[in-house]
Design a protein around this motif. Structure first.
Motif, PDB file in Angstrom:
ATOM      1  N   GLY A   1      13.490 -10.309   6.366  1.00 52.45           N
ATOM      2  CA  GLY A   1      13.828  -9.063   5.738  1.00 52.45           C
ATOM      3  C   GLY A   1      13.325  -9.047   4.282  1.00 52.45           C
ATOM      4  O   GLY A   1      13.577  -8.242   3.625  1.00 52.45           O
ATOM      5  N   ARG A   2      12.606 -10.400   3.844  1.00 52.59           N
ATOM      6  CA  ARG A   2      12.370 -10.322   2.453  1.00 52.59           C
ATOM      7  C   ARG A   2      11.273  -9.269   1.965  1.00 52.59           C
ATOM      8  O   ARG A   2      10.304  -9.160   2.921  1.00 52.59           O
ATOM      9  CB  ARG A   2      11.817 -11.590   2.134  1.00 52.59           C
ATOM     10  CG  ARG A   2      12.870 -12.778   2.203  1.00 52.59           C
ATOM     11  CD  ARG A   2      12.173 -14.271   2.212  1.00 52.59           C
ATOM     12  NE  ARG A   2      13.121 -15.338   2.201  1.00 52.59           N
ATOM     13  CZ  ARG A   2      12.862 -16.629   2.310  1.00 52.59           C
ATOM     14  NH1 ARG A   2      11.560 -17.122   2.488  1.00 52.59           N
ATOM     15  NH2 ARG A   2      13.849 -17.497   2.543  1.00 52.59           N
ATOM     16  N   GLN A   3      11.441  -8.858   1.093  1.00 48.25           N
ATOM     17  CA  GLN A   3      10.335  -7.754   0.663  1.00 48.25           C
ATOM     18  C   GLN A   3       9.707  -7.955  -0.592  1.00 48.25           C
ATOM     19  O   GLN A   3      10.242  -8.624  -1.523  1.00 48.25           O
ATOM     20  CB  GLN A   3      11.020  -6.264   0.400  1.00 48.25           C
ATOM     21  CG  GLN A   3      11.395  -5.850   1.970  1.00 48.25           C
ATOM     22  CD  GLN A   3      12.088  -4.415   1.666  1.00 48.25           C
ATOM     23  OE1 GLN A   3      11.668  -3.777   0.804  1.00 48.25           O
ATOM     24  NE2 GLN A   3      12.862  -3.866   2.541  1.00 48.25           N
ATOM     25  N   GLY A   4       8.587  -7.323  -0.972  1.00 47.63           N
ATOM     26  CA  GLY A   4       7.738  -7.708  -2.306  1.00 47.63           C
ATOM     27  C   GLY A   4       6.971  -6.576  -2.456  1.00 47.63           C
ATOM     28  O   GLY A   4       6.508  -5.708  -1.741  1.00 47.63           O
ATOM     29  N   ILE A   5       7.078  -6.286  -3.602  1.00 45.93           N
ATOM     30  CA  ILE A   5       6.221  -4.949  -4.483  1.00 45.93           C
ATOM     31  C   ILE A   5       5.270  -5.717  -5.148  1.00 45.93           C
ATOM     32  O   ILE A   5       5.589  -6.415  -6.276  1.00 45.93           O
ATOM     33  CB  ILE A   5       7.099  -4.005  -5.091  1.00 45.93           C
ATOM     34  CG1 ILE A   5       8.025  -3.518  -4.102  1.00 45.93           C
ATOM     35  CG2 ILE A   5       6.124  -2.912  -5.679  1.00 45.93           C
ATOM     36  CD1 ILE A   5       8.941  -2.437  -4.985  1.00 45.93           C
ATOM     37  N   CYS A   6       3.773  -5.719  -4.927  1.00 47.99           N
ATOM     38  CA  CYS A   6       2.769  -6.334  -5.844  1.00 47.99           C
ATOM     39  C   CYS A   6       1.759  -5.170  -6.119  1.00 47.99           C
ATOM     40  O   CYS A   6       1.009  -4.396  -5.525  1.00 47.99           O
ATOM     41  CB  CYS A   6       1.877  -7.245  -4.890  1.00 47.99           C
ATOM     42  SG  CYS A   6       3.000  -8.318  -4.087  1.00 47.99           S
ATOM     43  N   THR A   7       1.838  -5.049  -7.450  1.00 44.45           N
ATOM     44  CA  THR A   7       0.890  -3.980  -8.106  1.00 44.45           C
ATOM     45  C   THR A   7       0.002  -4.536  -9.060  1.00 44.45           C
ATOM     46  O   THR A   7       0.003  -5.570  -9.557  1.00 44.45           O
ATOM     47  CB  THR A   7       1.839  -3.042  -8.853  1.00 44.45           C
ATOM     48  OG1 THR A   7       2.719  -3.643  -9.781  1.00 44.45           O
ATOM     49  CG2 THR A   7       2.867  -2.473  -7.910  1.00 44.45           C
ATOM     50  N   SER A   8      -1.122  -3.671  -9.147  1.00 42.99           N
ATOM     51  CA  SER A   8      -2.361  -3.914 -10.112  1.00 42.99           C
ATOM     52  C   SER A   8      -3.083  -2.623 -10.557  1.00 42.99           C
ATOM     53  O   SER A   8      -2.910  -1.521  -9.970  1.00 42.99           O
ATOM     54  CB  SER A   8      -3.313  -4.802  -9.525  1.00 42.99           C
ATOM     55  OG  SER A   8      -4.002  -4.400  -8.465  1.00 42.99           O
TER      56      SER A   8
ATOM     57  N   LYS B   1       6.739  -7.101   3.619  1.00 46.18           N
ATOM     58  CA  LYS B   1       7.843  -7.312   4.359  1.00 46.18           C
ATOM     59  C   LYS B   1       7.661  -8.480   5.323  1.00 46.18           C
ATOM     60  O   LYS B   1       6.725  -8.384   6.199  1.00 46.18           O
ATOM     61  CB  LYS B   1       8.377  -6.015   5.074  1.00 46.18           C
ATOM     62  CG  LYS B   1       9.850  -6.311   5.753  1.00 46.18           C
ATOM     63  CD  LYS B   1      10.392  -5.105   6.508  1.00 46.18           C
ATOM     64  CE  LYS B   1      11.553  -5.368   7.068  1.00 46.18           C
ATOM     65  NZ  LYS B   1      12.115  -4.260   8.026  1.00 46.18           N
ATOM     66  N   TYR B   2       8.863  -9.500   5.307  1.00 43.52           N
ATOM     67  CA  TYR B   2       8.737 -10.301   6.428  1.00 43.52           C
ATOM     68  C   TYR B   2       9.650 -10.199   7.493  1.00 43.52           C
ATOM     69  O   TYR B   2      10.838 -10.124   7.122  1.00 43.52           O
ATOM     70  CB  TYR B   2       8.986 -11.913   5.440  1.00 43.52           C
ATOM     71  CG  TYR B   2       7.804 -12.149   5.124  1.00 43.52           C
ATOM     72  CD1 TYR B   2       6.998 -13.224   5.519  1.00 43.52           C
ATOM     73  CD2 TYR B   2       7.456 -11.794   3.712  1.00 43.52           C
ATOM     74  CE1 TYR B   2       5.623 -13.535   4.820  1.00 43.52           C
ATOM     75  CE2 TYR B   2       6.339 -12.367   2.637  1.00 43.52           C
ATOM     76  CZ  TYR B   2       5.529 -13.058   3.470  1.00 43.52           C
ATOM     77  OH  TYR B   2       4.413 -13.522   2.744  1.00 43.52           O
TER      78      TYR B   2
END
Length: 363
Positions: A245-252, A240-241
């Motif tokens: 308010g930008r959000q990211g979901i990063c998965t592996s 979250k920035y």
């Protein structure tokens, strides 16, 4: 190409798959936007036999490179302009330090080191010796990625960026691998996070941040991991920035091959973009879906004759010619940001490497 086109004479350290891909790409006669020439000056491995097999499979240039049965001989070769390090994660720090000690420029595969403390040690050594060092995050140099970043952050193609999602999954039967496998041994940096999760996180940073290095904002990070014998088999990281308010979901994960054709989606106030490719490491095209349902979907395709390692190699060539010690696309501060994010993910879940010290535990 112009008469002043830069030329890099490479010393290759290690003869594994990733080194083979790098060399194979540089053996191509041409690629889109080609702006430098590359020579494989020498190759180092733990034995001459490995070097000979590697050269026979991947090197097509003439004259053939010098082959060495050690890495140290590569560092000591006076004809080498830059050393490419393609060893397993846990060897990166020492390989970099050895090359830097010999005053060699360095392009080191990702993850740059095992943790941020190791990365700081390497950059301090490089600064002291005045040599160029860059983490080889090849994906950042793809024309597809450069074009996408321009559309997102300069042209504001999707309007106000709201959120993104990226996944990288492989199906690896880790339970039945030997204990010495790099996928299983914490001493070798085992786990999905450093191996492939770093790519998902890379897409999070390059689509949400808008800048790199010292100019970029640090995101707030939340995360969870599933561990097996202390090694993560799945990682989920939320970025979250604060300023936007930008959000990211990063998965592996190493439990399931996510496969398919698309791996990332970036959403905005005017529409969204879907990025396609075999994996998050190798984007091939992307599509823009406007919010206005009456508008046409736009498709963006990019030529890629090889795997795509040559674009980062060209970037290194121009940096060396200009006398720069860092690359603007992948500066030292960006590598440290990534390493610190991954340190935090592992700390929250309890995933530890033997090289982690008290500084890691205190962060």
């Amino acid at each position: 190409m112009a008469a002043n086109t830069p030329i890099v004479r490479w010393g290759i350290v290690a003869t594994g798959k990733i080194s083979g891909w790098f060399v194979e790409d540089l053996m191509l006669s041409d690629w889109p936007g080609k702006s430098a020439n590359h020579i494989i000056e020498c190759i180092g491995s733990s034995s001459l036999d490995k070097c000979e097999r590697f050269a026979q499979e991947y090197v097509t240039q003439k004259p053939k490179p010098t082959l060495y049965g050690s890495y140290q001989e590569v560092y000591g070769d006076k004809e080498v302009d830059c050393v490419y390090i393609g060893t397993p994660h846990s060897f990166h720090k020492q390989n970099c330090l050895d090359a830097i000690k010999a005053r060699k420029n360095v392009l080191c595969e990702k993850p740059f080191t095992m943790n941020s403390a190791e990365a700081e040690e390497v950059f301090a050594a490089a600064k002291a010796k005045g040599v160029f060092v860059m983490e080889a995050v090849w994906t950042r140099f793809f024309p597809a990625v450069k074009t996408l970043q321009k559309m997102l952050h300069e042209e504001q193609k999707i309007g106000r960026i709201i959120r993104m999602y990226c996944d990288f999954g492989l199906d690896i039967d880790i339970a039945n691998l030997p204990e010495s496998s790099r996928y299983k041994d914490p001493a070798l940096g085992a786990g999905s996070l450093l191996d492939i999760g770093i790519y998902s996180l890379t897409w999070g940073l390059l689509t949400l941040a808008g800048n790199v290095g010292d100019k970029a904002e640090d995101p707030e990070v939340a995360s969870t991991q599933t561990l097996s014998d202390g090694v993560d088999t799945s990682s989920s990281v939320v970025l979250k920035y604060p300023s936007t308010g930008r959000q990211g979901i990063c998965t592996s994960t190493t439990d399931f091959n996510s496969g398919g054709d698309s791996f990332a989606r970036i959403e905005g106030s005017k529409g969204y973009i879907v990025v396609h490719g075999t994996t998050a490491a190798s984007p091939q095209r992307f599509d823009f879906y406007p919010k206005d349902s009456d508008a046409k979907v736009e498709h963006f395709k990019f030529e890629k004759p090889g795997r795509g390692f040559f674009w980062e190699a060209d970037a290194v060539a121009h940096d060396l010619k200009a006398g720069r010690l860092e690359n603007e696309t992948m500066p030292w501060a960006e590598t440290l940001r990534m390493m610190m994010i991954m340190d935090g993910v592992r700390k929250r879940s309890g995933a530890r490497f033997p090289v982690d010290d008290c500084r890691f535990l205190e962060k």
